[in-house]
Design a protein around this motif. Structure first.
Motif, PDB file in Angstrom:
ATOM      1  N   GLU A 127      36.018  49.210  39.378  1.00 47.56           N
ATOM      2  CA  GLU A 127      36.210  48.282  40.707  1.00 47.56           C
ATOM      3  C   GLU A 127      37.209  48.285  41.280  1.00 47.56           C
ATOM      4  N   PRO A 128      37.535  49.571  42.000  1.00 50.58           N
ATOM      5  CA  PRO A 128      39.362  49.234  42.296  1.00 50.58           C
ATOM      6  C   PRO A 128      39.479  48.448  43.412  1.00 50.58           C
ATOM      7  N   SER A 129      39.494  46.991  42.996  1.00 50.19           N
ATOM      8  CA  SER A 129      39.747  46.014  43.875  1.00 50.19           C
ATOM      9  C   SER A 129      40.686  45.382  43.597  1.00 50.19           C
ATOM     10  N   ARG A 130      41.183  44.379  43.910  1.00 55.52           N
ATOM     11  CA  ARG A 130      41.925  43.002  43.664  1.00 55.52           C
ATOM     12  C   ARG A 130      41.288  41.670  43.292  1.00 55.52           C
ATOM     13  N   ARG A 131      39.455  41.806  42.982  1.00 48.52           N
ATOM     14  CA  ARG A 131      38.934  40.875  43.148  1.00 48.52           C
ATOM     15  C   ARG A 131      39.624  40.262  41.293  1.00 48.52           C
ATOM     16  N   ARG A 132      39.599  38.722  41.537  1.00 48.13           N
ATOM     17  CA  ARG A 132      40.033  38.249  40.099  1.00 48.13           C
ATOM     18  C   ARG A 132      38.510  38.688  39.228  1.00 48.13           C
ATOM     19  N   GLU A 133      37.277  39.062  39.303  1.00 51.34           N
ATOM     20  CA  GLU A 133      36.104  38.537  38.428  1.00 51.34           C
ATOM     21  C   GLU A 133      36.640  40.031  38.527  1.00 51.34           C
ATOM     22  N   GLY A 134      37.488  40.995  39.217  1.00 56.82           N
ATOM     23  CA  GLY A 134      37.161  42.469  38.368  1.00 56.82           C
ATOM     24  C   GLY A 134      37.952  43.426  37.647  1.00 56.82           C
ATOM     25  N   SER A 135      37.527  43.977  36.947  1.00 54.79           N
ATOM     26  CA  SER A 135      38.264  44.754  35.526  1.00 54.79           C
ATOM     27  C   SER A 135      39.666  44.944  36.012  1.00 54.79           C
ATOM     28  N   LEU A 136      40.110  44.857  37.118  1.00 55.14           N
ATOM     29  CA  LEU A 136      40.980  45.991  37.406  1.00 55.14           C
ATOM     30  C   LEU A 136      42.706  44.667  37.266  1.00 55.14           C
ATOM     31  N   TYR A 137      41.763  43.673  38.060  1.00 52.21           N
ATOM     32  CA  TYR A 137      42.567  42.201  37.969  1.00 52.21           C
ATOM     33  C   TYR A 137      42.562  41.431  36.526  1.00 52.21           C
ATOM     34  N   GLN A 138      41.638  41.897  36.010  1.00 47.32           N
ATOM     35  CA  GLN A 138      41.576  40.883  34.806  1.00 47.32           C
ATOM     36  C   GLN A 138      42.851  42.094  33.656  1.00 47.32           C
ATOM     37  N   ASN A 139      42.714  43.229  33.819  1.00 46.45           N
ATOM     38  CA  ASN A 139      43.052  43.559  32.838  1.00 46.45           C
ATOM     39  C   ASN A 139      44.976  43.511  33.030  1.00 46.45           C
ATOM     40  N   VAL A 140      45.326  43.933  34.501  1.00 46.93           N
ATOM     41  CA  VAL A 140      46.778  43.619  34.595  1.00 46.93           C
ATOM     42  C   VAL A 140      47.344  42.259  34.759  1.00 46.93           C
ATOM     43  N   TYR A 141      46.116  41.247  34.360  1.00 53.28           N
ATOM     44  CA  TYR A 141      46.831  40.174  34.700  1.00 53.28           C
ATOM     45  C   TYR A 141      47.227  39.593  32.372  1.00 53.28           C
ATOM     46  N   SER A 142      46.112  40.227  31.565  1.00 56.19           N
ATOM     47  CA  SER A 142      46.054  40.041  30.511  1.00 56.19           C
ATOM     48  C   SER A 142      47.017  40.911  30.107  1.00 56.19           C
ATOM     49  N   SER A 143      47.801  42.079  30.356  1.00 61.25           N
ATOM     50  CA  SER A 143      48.553  42.538  30.036  1.00 61.25           C
ATOM     51  C   SER A 143      50.594  41.787  30.100  1.00 61.25           C
ATOM     52  N   MET A 144      50.155  41.652  31.375  1.00 61.69           N
ATOM     53  CA  MET A 144      51.701  40.449  31.476  1.00 61.69           C
ATOM     54  C   MET A 144      51.008  39.491  30.928  1.00 61.69           C
TER      55      MET A 144
END
Length: 411
Positions: free
Chosen positions: A90-107
């Protein structure tokens, strides 16, 4: 597409290459870009010989710092690649979205693992009798350099995943080589810049204390996150990447122990990032492809590789056959342009190809069984395959490099 299950013959290999020609084309382009970047990173490393002499132990940390960047963001790209294949991206910045969660965990992983690598670099140096600067200095260099480089690599990984989703690229084949190359390109200069913050009385200990507190807080919050994908990634990846990063520290110890040879021929130092990252990228590419196929049910987690796994391995070998020629030639001419001493074009070519193919052959077997075994025990191969393969490649590539130098009479 009908997937083969038996041992592939030459005709079936060529047929599979034709069917995967778009993936192969993308892989060639990404590896070409990655190799140019890796040679540039090697040139930066070759230019740091004075700093490496002044700060013993930095060379022990450096392969691990590079490996961590590739492990964190290579795994992130692998997970995003799987989500694209399964239609969950899901190409969005929603906290529940896969993209946001992956960026957060990586940082979160960037902070926690960078701190761990700084501490472990000192511990490994002491345990193996390798000269080293203090633990405070190594922690500051590791975390400051890691955060700066991760911000750049993470932003690029996000853009690449969005582009892959939009233009239907195979993220499993494109991401890892480019991300590992970019990781090395920015990590080496970032670590070098961070060295200016060390050995300053009162200032360095204060910075180290602040970094440690911030990292511990960020890590605890991440481990208890309410975001399920982030929480799982952090909990599974944290011990795994710390353990595999230790292998990269051993690779640094091996290089540090031969530092006189590399200082005599800085062109050989230019080879180091390119060999470690390209072999790791090739192994991680196979691991990512296998992980996606395991999730999709196209591949069974068997003890002996099926035809599909062997066909994917043949693509990786195809990449490897030419990329290490490019590494040797590129390192020689880049070194010559900057006045770095080289043992000669033929020797550089022989060293690059011999060390690269030795490492890749072992990594192909290793990548398959890592993907299969993690999948069998209920773990996510995307979280474990890339970190294990890239870190193993660091140690294997350095050992293969030393063996090649001995065989070719350069050590």
């Amino acid at each position: 597409m009908r997937f083969p299950t038996r041992l592939p013959a030459i005709g079936r290999v060529l047929g599979y290459w034709r069917a995967e020609r778009r993936t192969i084309r993308h892989g060639f382009v990404s590896l070409l870009v990655a190799t140019v970047g890796e040679v540039a990173a090697g040139v930066a490393l070759g230019a740091m010989t004075g700093t490496l002499e002044q700060l013993p132990g930095l060379l022990v940390l450096l392969p691990a710092a590079n490996s961590v960047r590739g492990s964190i963001f290579g795994a992130m790209s692998s997970r995003l690649g799987t989500s694209i294949h399964t239609g969950l991206f899901e190409p969005s910045r929603r906290r529940e979205g896969s993209l946001y969660q992956n960026v957060y965990s990586s940082m979160v992983l960037t902070f926690s693992i960078s701190l761990a690598m700084g501490v472990l670099a000192k511990g490994v140096s002491v345990a193996l009798g390798v000269p080293s600067v203090g633990i405070v200095d190594l922690v500051v260099i590791s975390v400051l350099g890691g955060v700066v480089s991760s911000a750049i690599v993470g932003a690029f990984a996000v853009v690449l995943s969005l582009a892959a989703n939009t233009y239907n690229w195979d993220l499993d084949s494109v991401a890892t080589p480019v991300i590992t190359a970019l990781g090395d390109m920015v990590t080496i200069p970032a670590l070098y810049a961070a060295t200016f913050a060390v050995q300053i009385r009162y200032v360095t200990p204060a910075v180290a204390a602040l970094i440690t507190v911030i990292t511990l807080v960020v890590t605890v919050i991440g481990l208890r996150s309410r975001l399920p994908e982030s929480r799982r990634s952090i909990r599974e990846s944290l011990p795994m990447i710390i353990a595999t990063g230790s292998l990269s520290l051993l690779a640094g110890v091996v290089v540090q122990s031969r530092i006189d040879r590399f200082l005599m021929f800085p062109a050989l130092l230019v080879l180091v990032p390119a060999l470690m990252s390209n072999t790791g990228a090739l192994g991680a590419t196979l691991s990512s492809r296998l992980a996606s196929k395991l999730h999709l049910g196209a591949l069974e987690a068997r003890g002996l590789p099926q035809g599909l796994a062997l066909l994917d391995s043949s693509i990786v070998l195809l990449f490897g056959l030419w990329v290490f020629v490019l590494v040797g030639v590129g390192a020689h001419f880049a070194s010559g342009a900057l006045g770095f001493a080289s043992p000669g074009l033929l020797k550089m070519l022989e060293v690059g190809v011999l060390a690269g193919l030795m490492t890749t052959g072992v990594l192909l077997i290793f990548a398959y069984y890592v993907a299969v075994l993690t999948y069998r025990v209920g773990l996510d191969p995307d979280n474990h395959g890339v970190p294990l393969v890239t870190s193993a490649s660091d140690l294997l590539a350095v050992l293969a490099l030393i063996i090649s130098l001995v065989v070719l009479g350069l050590a």
